[in-house]
Design a protein around this motif. Structure first.
Motif, PDB file in Angstrom:
ATOM      1  N   ILE A 295      25.644 -38.860  49.309  1.00 48.55           N
ATOM      2  CA  ILE A 295      24.796 -39.371  50.377  1.00 48.55           C
ATOM      3  C   ILE A 295      25.469 -40.616  50.966  1.00 48.55           C
ATOM      4  O   ILE A 295      26.511 -41.055  50.479  1.00 48.55           O
ATOM      5  N   THR A 296      24.862 -41.172  51.994  1.00 53.30           N
ATOM      6  CA  THR A 296      25.433 -42.377  52.598  1.00 53.30           C
ATOM      7  C   THR A 296      25.019 -43.617  51.807  1.00 53.30           C
ATOM      8  O   THR A 296      24.019 -43.609  51.077  1.00 53.30           O
ATOM      9  N   LYS A 297      25.777 -44.678  51.971  1.00 53.19           N
ATOM     10  CA  LYS A 297      25.421 -45.951  51.333  1.00 53.19           C
ATOM     11  C   LYS A 297      24.066 -46.446  51.829  1.00 53.19           C
ATOM     12  O   LYS A 297      23.290 -47.025  51.064  1.00 53.19           O
ATOM     13  N   GLU A 298      23.788 -46.233  53.115  1.00 49.26           N
ATOM     14  CA  GLU A 298      22.522 -46.678  53.676  1.00 49.26           C
ATOM     15  C   GLU A 298      21.343 -45.950  53.024  1.00 49.26           C
ATOM     16  O   GLU A 298      20.313 -46.561  52.726  1.00 49.26           O
TER      17      GLU A 298
ATOM     18  N   VAL B 141      35.325 -36.885  34.276  1.00 52.15           N
ATOM     19  CA  VAL B 141      35.248 -38.172  33.576  1.00 52.15           C
ATOM     20  C   VAL B 141      35.553 -39.273  34.578  1.00 52.15           C
ATOM     21  O   VAL B 141      36.536 -39.203  35.324  1.00 52.15           O
ATOM     22  N   ARG B 142      34.706 -40.298  34.572  1.00 50.44           N
ATOM     23  CA  ARG B 142      34.884 -41.426  35.483  1.00 50.44           C
ATOM     24  C   ARG B 142      35.028 -42.726  34.686  1.00 50.44           C
ATOM     25  O   ARG B 142      34.433 -42.861  33.606  1.00 50.44           O
ATOM     26  N   PRO B 143      35.782 -43.693  35.226  1.00 53.53           N
ATOM     27  CA  PRO B 143      36.047 -44.925  34.468  1.00 53.53           C
ATOM     28  C   PRO B 143      34.879 -45.898  34.388  1.00 53.53           C
ATOM     29  O   PRO B 143      34.917 -46.825  33.591  1.00 53.53           O
ATOM     30  N   GLY B 144      33.850 -45.732  35.202  1.00 54.94           N
ATOM     31  CA  GLY B 144      32.719 -46.652  35.165  1.00 54.94           C
ATOM     32  C   GLY B 144      31.654 -46.253  36.163  1.00 54.94           C
ATOM     33  O   GLY B 144      31.861 -45.380  37.019  1.00 54.94           O
ATOM     34  N   TYR B 145      30.505 -46.912  36.073  1.00 49.89           N
ATOM     35  CA  TYR B 145      29.382 -46.550  36.936  1.00 49.89           C
ATOM     36  C   TYR B 145      29.615 -46.948  38.394  1.00 49.89           C
ATOM     37  O   TYR B 145      29.112 -46.269  39.297  1.00 49.89           O
TER      38      TYR B 145
ATOM     39  N   ASN C 215      20.495 -40.354  36.619  1.00 56.28           N
ATOM     40  CA  ASN C 215      20.480 -39.008  37.191  1.00 56.28           C
ATOM     41  C   ASN C 215      21.710 -38.745  38.051  1.00 56.28           C
ATOM     42  O   ASN C 215      22.300 -37.660  38.009  1.00 56.28           O
ATOM     43  N   ILE C 216      22.091 -39.741  38.849  1.00 55.74           N
ATOM     44  CA  ILE C 216      23.260 -39.588  39.710  1.00 55.74           C
ATOM     45  C   ILE C 216      24.518 -39.422  38.864  1.00 55.74           C
ATOM     46  O   ILE C 216      25.352 -38.529  39.120  1.00 55.74           O
ATOM     47  N   ALA C 217      24.669 -40.272  37.858  1.00 54.24           N
ATOM     48  CA  ALA C 217      25.894 -40.261  37.057  1.00 54.24           C
ATOM     49  C   ALA C 217      26.056 -38.960  36.284  1.00 54.24           C
ATOM     50  O   ALA C 217      27.190 -38.503  36.057  1.00 54.24           O
ATOM     51  N   GLU C 218      24.979 -38.342  35.876  1.00 56.75           N
ATOM     52  CA  GLU C 218      25.086 -37.175  35.002  1.00 56.75           C
ATOM     53  C   GLU C 218      25.551 -35.919  35.726  1.00 56.75           C
ATOM     54  O   GLU C 218      26.370 -35.154  35.177  1.00 56.75           O
ATOM     55  N   HIS C 219      25.083 -35.668  36.955  1.00 58.98           N
ATOM     56  CA  HIS C 219      25.397 -34.381  37.588  1.00 58.98           C
ATOM     57  C   HIS C 219      25.770 -34.444  39.062  1.00 58.98           C
ATOM     58  O   HIS C 219      26.240 -33.432  39.607  1.00 58.98           O
ATOM     59  N   ALA C 220      25.566 -35.564  39.732  1.00 57.14           N
ATOM     60  CA  ALA C 220      25.878 -35.620  41.161  1.00 57.14           C
ATOM     61  C   ALA C 220      27.375 -35.413  41.384  1.00 57.14           C
ATOM     62  O   ALA C 220      28.208 -35.996  40.683  1.00 57.14           O
TER      63      ALA C 220
ATOM     64  N   ASP D 228      32.414 -46.696  39.930  1.00 57.22           N
ATOM     65  CA  ASP D 228      33.231 -45.609  40.461  1.00 57.22           C
ATOM     66  C   ASP D 228      32.372 -44.393  40.786  1.00 57.22           C
ATOM     67  O   ASP D 228      32.549 -43.746  41.824  1.00 57.22           O
ATOM     68  N   VAL D 229      31.418 -44.091  39.915  1.00 59.26           N
ATOM     69  CA  VAL D 229      30.506 -42.967  40.166  1.00 59.26           C
ATOM     70  C   VAL D 229      29.683 -43.216  41.419  1.00 59.26           C
ATOM     71  O   VAL D 229      29.510 -42.323  42.262  1.00 59.26           O
ATOM     72  N   MET D 230      29.172 -44.442  41.567  1.00 54.78           N
ATOM     73  CA  MET D 230      28.331 -44.745  42.719  1.00 54.78           C
ATOM     74  C   MET D 230      29.130 -44.713  44.017  1.00 54.78           C
ATOM     75  O   MET D 230      28.601 -44.325  45.067  1.00 54.78           O
ATOM     76  N   ARG D 231      30.393 -45.112  43.968  1.00 52.82           N
ATOM     77  CA  ARG D 231      31.230 -44.996  45.175  1.00 52.82           C
ATOM     78  C   ARG D 231      31.391 -43.538  45.570  1.00 52.82           C
ATOM     79  O   ARG D 231      31.331 -43.192  46.759  1.00 52.82           O
ATOM     80  N   LEU D 232      31.584 -42.667  44.573  1.00 52.09           N
ATOM     81  CA  LEU D 232      31.710 -41.236  44.873  1.00 52.09           C
ATOM     82  C   LEU D 232      30.395 -40.671  45.403  1.00 52.09           C
ATOM     83  O   LEU D 232      30.386 -39.928  46.398  1.00 52.09           O
ATOM     84  N   ALA D 233      29.290 -41.039  44.792  1.00 53.96           N
ATOM     85  CA  ALA D 233      27.985 -40.481  45.153  1.00 53.96           C
ATOM     86  C   ALA D 233      27.496 -40.979  46.510  1.00 53.96           C
ATOM     87  O   ALA D 233      26.644 -40.334  47.127  1.00 53.96           O
TER      88      ALA D 233
END
Length: 317
Positions: free
Chosen positions: A135-138, A300-304, A230-235, A306-311
């Motif tokens: 999704i978008t950052k906004e 596998v991601r190095p940190g949360y 929830n985002i980190a597990e499967h998004a 990094d996950v949030m940037r992808l999501a």
């Protein structure tokens, strides 16, 4: 007996008689120094207030993460991994883990095992949590603001509270964004257990902290870290056939484990591969998968962060 002679300070410390101007100078110095002492006291009080506010903020975030930890331990009980004795596993998982945060072990287990059976497939009851990403950052910012301002809490809990006053109504559906269970009976248990908790806080002389930390954390930080979990597990993971790619493992530093990812919940890919392993065995499982060369098939991601940037990498249309 003669009276003890008195010493006149003027005769000992001054070579001449003190004039009014001398007294004025001393008084001026006294006022100036008193003013500086007043500023010092004001600064101390300000610093003390800031320290108390920071301590309270840390308490809210840590307690909110521990509330998520209770939900994670309920999840552990849903897999039978909280205790080898089934009766103890069920009782602890329900009354000490699930009910205090508004969940229900039996209800959670019934749909969660379907999630494991059909992970990232059309039949997965949790697919709606991962399908919209990225999704978008906004968009994420709006969701985070709703979480931190209590709007998500009210949206999730108010209908359940109102169900206590309806007669013969069916359970309202609840979004799987939250582990909170629907049903008037479940809400009544949640309120009863929390009433007992408030009494215990009050008897300990800390009744205000029940509302100022426990309830506030549940209304603000808990919805946010539940969303992040929830985002980190499967998004943004695969919906293909390879079970190694359906969930994500996120390396967590000590701060992330304290505030976001308690009880090894960040090893979610390993949990999906071996769902009956106790959570405390997941780090060792991750190490063995690395040694076997299977980690390349996993997300596998190095940190949360990094996950949030992808999501949140989607751009506005």
């Amino acid at each position: 007996m003669p009276v003890v002679a008195r010493v006149d300070p003027k005769n000992r410390f001054f070579s001449r008689r003190m004039e009014p101007v001398d007294v004025a100078q001393l008084a001026a110095g006294h006022v100036a120094r008193g003013s500086r002492l007043g500023h010092h006291r004001c600064g101390y009080r300000t610093g003390h207030a800031m320290a108390k506010s920071l301590t309270w903020l840390i308490a809210v975030t840590v307690v909110g993460a521990r509330q998520l930890g209770l939900a994670i331990l309920m999840h552990e009980a849903a897999h039978g991994g909280l205790h080898a004795n089934r009766a103890i596993n069920e009782w602890v998982g329900q009354w000490l883990c699930a009910v205090p945060v508004g969940a229900d072990l039996a209800s959670y287990r019934s749909y969660h095992l379907q999630h494991h059976k059909f992970t990232q497939q059309p039949e997965d009851p949790d697919l709606s949590l991962s399908a919209p990403f990225p999704i978008t950052k906004e968009s994420y910012t709006r969701k985070a603001i709703r979480d931190l301002t209590g709007q998500t809490f009210v949206k999730q809990r108010l209908p359940l509270f109102l169900s206590l006053f309806r007669r013969g109504g069916a359970d309202d559906p609840v979004s799987h964004e939250s582990f909170v269970s629907s049903g008037a009976d479940k809400m009544a248990r949640f309120l009863a257990v929390n009433a007992v908790m408030f009494v215990l806080f009050w008897l300990a002389g800390a009744g205000i902290w029940y509302f100022g930390v426990w309830v506030l954390a549940m209304a603000t930080w808990l919805p946010l870290v539940t969303r992040i979990r929830n985002i980190a597990e499967h998004a943004c993971t695969s919906t293909g056939e390879d079970p190694f790619s359906h969930a994500r493992t996120t390396h967590a530093n000590p701060i992330e484990r304290l505030l976001i990812a308690p009880y090894w919940v960040n090893y979610h890919a390993e949990h999906h591969l071996f769902m009956y392993l106790p959570c405390y065995r997941l780090p060792e499982t991750h190490r063995l998968l690395v040694e076997k060369g299977l980690i390349e098939r996993m997300e596998v991601r190095p940190g949360y962060l990094d996950v949030m940037r992808l999501a949140t990498s989607s751009q506005r249309a």
